[in-house]
Design an enzyme around this catalytic site. Structure first.
Site, PDB file in Angstrom:
ATOM      1  N   ASP A   1       0.856  -1.203   0.000  1.00 50.11           N
ATOM      2  CA  ASP A   1       0.000   0.000   0.000  1.00 50.11           C
ATOM      3  C   ASP A   1       0.892   1.253   0.000  1.00 50.11           C
ATOM      4  OD1 ASP A   1       0.931  -0.514   2.617  1.00 50.11           O
ATOM      5  OD2 ASP A   1      -0.822   0.395   3.562  1.00 50.11           O
TER       6      ASP A   1
ATOM      7  N   HIS B   1       9.690  -0.123   9.145  1.00 51.92           N
ATOM      8  CA  HIS B   1       8.664  -1.165   9.188  1.00 51.92           C
ATOM      9  C   HIS B   1       8.798  -2.130   7.988  1.00 51.92           C
ATOM     10  CE1 HIS B   1       6.599   0.617  12.562  1.00 51.92           C
ATOM     11  NE2 HIS B   1       6.441   1.758  11.926  1.00 51.92           N
TER      12      HIS B   1
HETATM   13  O1  RIB Z   1       2.559  -0.313  11.108  1.00 55.37           O
HETATM   14  C1  RIB Z   1       3.389  -0.134  10.011  1.00 55.37           C
HETATM   15  C2  RIB Z   1       2.701  -0.467   8.711  1.00 55.37           C
HETATM   16  O2  RIB Z   1       1.584   0.368   8.527  1.00 55.37           O
HETATM   17  C3  RIB Z   1       3.541  -0.303   7.482  1.00 55.37           C
HETATM   18  O3  RIB Z   1       3.212  -1.278   6.525  1.00 55.37           O
HETATM   19  C4  RIB Z   1       3.235   1.091   7.005  1.00 55.37           C
HETATM   20  O4  RIB Z   1       3.289   1.209   5.611  1.00 55.37           O
HETATM   21  C5  RIB Z   1       1.955   1.448   7.716  1.00 55.37           C
HETATM   22  O5  RIB Z   1       0.920   1.994   7.124  1.00 55.37           O
HETATM   23 CA    CA Z   2       2.833  -0.686   4.179  1.00 55.72          CA
END
Ligand code: RIB
Ligand code: CA
Length: 320
Positions: free
Chosen positions: A14, A245
């Site tokens: 995303d 992340h």
């Molecule tokens: O919590 C981190 C996740 O949520 C990642 O995938 C980042 O893109 C966010 O929206």
């Molecule tokens: Ca993401």
């Protein structure tokens, strides 16, 4: 497939600033062969995520990689809405991008995943770094899908630490808990790259400054979008830098020695209470017939050598 062949992956994404980082990191890694991107709602609406996926591939000089658009909403609730406060109104820090004329793959994400996996049984690893809706849909459409996967390396969840989207839950999981509960029940090797390690993996402002000195298109994109993400972290009173992340999935695939893991089956809280979206590992004996029974243990990352994995990602960004 020889042992030295690059590992085939489909990134379900995303984009999203940290998604963009993970994608360019994967594309710069000869150990990995990105055979497709599939998009999902999350950090932005799915159409925006698809546009961003095309742009990231164009910047990386990999317009040959197909993009299949997927779900625009979760399985069983309304979309909570884009995370504009984290990723900007366009999902990529509000940078300007040329108009995009490319069309997504004729198959939607779930059907694309099924087609690719069945055509190369045992070879493909799914790397979901957004809400797990597309993967759940693919499993519902094709229940035998997991047994044809090499596995899944998922960014999402929080096993032994608080959430980031609620006190209980991580953002990707709370965006579709029902889908996540289906996916964590898949009968294939699953690695959970959750907040337990991603919030302890920090790329500092100084390192973001280093990226700005690099002279290649991927690094220039990173240098354009990362300050926005860093400013969000600073505004939230976190480190002077960013939590890493989505790139954690790539780092784990390249260098698993930098992580400590445990293995437990996982259920996702799909109730309507304060725990909605919490990923619950079963730490004790499983009661026969209980909610965790017959679930395969998930490899949960619990500790990370942050300096080592951030150095690896930076090194890959230096390559033209
Ligand atoms: O919590 C981190 C996740 O949520 C990642 O995938 C980042 O893109 C966010 O929206
Ligand atoms: Ca993401």
């Amino acid at each position: 497939m020889s042992s030295s062949s690059p590992r085939k992956i489909i990134i379900d994404t995303d984009p999203g600033i940290d998604d963009a980082m993970a994608i360019i990191y994967a594309l710069a890694s000869p150990e990995l062969d990105v055979i497709g991107l599939t998009t999902v709602f999350g950090n932005a609406h799915v159409e925006t995520c698809t546009t961003n996926a095309f742009y990231i591939l164009d910047v990386a000089g990999r317009s040959d990689i197909p993009v299949a658009q997927g779900a625009g909403r979760p399985l069983a609730m309304d979309f909570r809405g884009p995370a504009t406060f984290v990723h900007g109104n366009n999902g990529l820090a509000d940078i300007s991008m040329p108009p995009q004329s490319r069309r997504p793959h004729q198959l939607d994400a779930a059907h694309f995943i099924i087609e690719q996996v069945l055509a190369a049984p045992g070879e493909i690893t799914l790397v979901p770094i957004g809400p797990l809706t597309n993967i759940a849909l693919a499993m519902l459409l094709c229940p035998e899908l997991p047994k044809h996967l090499a596995g899944m390396v998922i960014m999402g969840g929080n096993a032994f630490c608080p959430g980031n989207a609620s006190p209980a839950a991580e953002a990707n999981i709370i965006n579709d808990p029902e889908a996540a509960d289906i996916v964590f029940g898949a009968d294939c090797p699953i690695v959970m790259c959750g907040l337990d390690v991603t919030e302890r993996t920090v790329m500092t402002s100084e390192q973001i400054g280093f990226i700005a000195t690099l002279d290649n298109p991927r690094a220039r994109l990173a240098a354009q979008i990362l300050p926005h993400y860093r400013d969000f972290h600073i505004a939230r009173g976190k480190n002077d830098g960013i939590h890493v992340h989505d790139s954690t999935c790539i780092s784990y695939m390249l260098a698993p020695q930098h992580y400590t893991t445990v293995a437990h089956p996982i259920r996702v809280d799909c109730g309507d209470g304060v725990g909605r979206g919490k990923t619950w590992p079963s730490l004790r004996h499983l009661m026969p017939g209980g909610p965790w029974t017959d679930r395969r243990p998930v490899t949960i990352l619990t500790q990370v050598d942050s300096a080592a994995v951030v150095a690896l990602e930076l090194q890959r960004l230096t390559v033209d």
